[in-house]
Design an enzyme around this catalytic site. Sequence first.
Site, PDB file in Angstrom:
ATOM      1  CG  ASP A   8      -4.983  19.229 -49.599  1.00 22.32           C
ATOM      2  OD1 ASP A   8      -5.225  18.515 -48.432  1.00 22.32           O
ATOM      3  OD2 ASP A   8      -6.014  19.495 -50.428  1.00 22.32           O
ATOM      4  CG  ASP A 102      -6.548  17.507 -44.557  1.00 23.56           C
ATOM      5  OD1 ASP A 102      -7.041  18.677 -44.064  1.00 23.56           O
ATOM      6  OD2 ASP A 102      -7.426  16.904 -45.297  1.00 23.56           O
ATOM      7  CD  GLU A 103      -6.641  22.827 -46.611  1.00 24.05           C
ATOM      8  OE1 GLU A 103      -6.189  23.159 -47.658  1.00 24.05           O
ATOM      9  OE2 GLU A 103      -7.786  22.532 -46.474  1.00 24.05           O
TER      10      GLU A 103
END
Length: 351
Positions: A8, A102-103
């Site tokens: 993350d 983003d993850e």
Amino acid sequence: MRKIVHVDLDAFYASVEQRDDPALRGRPVVVAWRGARSVVCAASYEARKFGIRSAMPALRAERLCPEAVFVPPDFSRYREASRAVREIFERHTRVIEPLSLDEAYLDVSENLTGLPTATAVAEKIRAQIHAELRLTASAGVAPNKFLAKLASDWNKPDGLFVIRPKRAQALIAPLPVGRIPGVGPVLEKKLATLGIFLIADLRAADLALLQDRFGKYGQRLHELSLGIDERPVSAERERVSVSAEDTFPADLSLDELPPHVRRMADRTWAAAAKLGKPAYTVVLKLKTSEFRTLTRSWTGEAALSSSGMLADRAVDLLARVNLPPATRFRLVGVGASNFRDPEADAQRSLI
């Protein structure tokens, strides 16, 4: 036993802004357009200390931290940074399940670099992201996706946490049930009426009661309370829908919406065309000035064949919005879903 890493990126959009503009470093940065209708896309950790969070109205964020620096989002730069992160992931495994820009989940049960442990892989990935992209990432290492995601939150920002199988149940027992994916405020309140506040409480609850109250998800809750999650990391997540939406500068009446519906339909069609399969369902989303959200959908026997057809069906759905004439709307969205493979449909028709 699987070896799963959940990575993350920390305050991703805000971190990209701070990376690219040295004047923003160490300052409370809010990624959002200014204005009464804007919402926060991301907040730096300096801004989070003031209580600013994603999806918060921008005006509230400004009240919480008047000295915050507001930066309009630049999604092209965020996508480019996300692609660079993905390239780092691919050095270590081909089994990658992105959740957002983003993850992502990574199955490193058999990694490509010959590192001896999943923890070593996670450490290497974080180091490469920091060295090559000047961004930080938090990572969780565990035997399944549920535990890995919990672990990645343990030492944020810029942290690493490992949940080993033998310690899993003891580690998660004191966590609130709200930490379980899918347990939002509404379900949390329902569980509270049963005296269930912690994962330990959920584990002790009668399985038959959970199934009676929550159906199949009751079984799922019970399994998660024991740290059980059999879902594999899915390297190819099939898109089930695409959509576009817009928030208006000023509230509009229902009669004023058609041109905006058509504009969103054009954007949705452009995104849907990239999937290479036709859609059969149109979804219209509206949000009133009182923040009430409603959706209407249409599914045809034939696939959508053009942007105009998608727009026409979406505009037709406005007639199914049975609200008082004085109702004003602040947002409109158009989605396409129910994508099918034409060849597969043709084969089924011959059976």
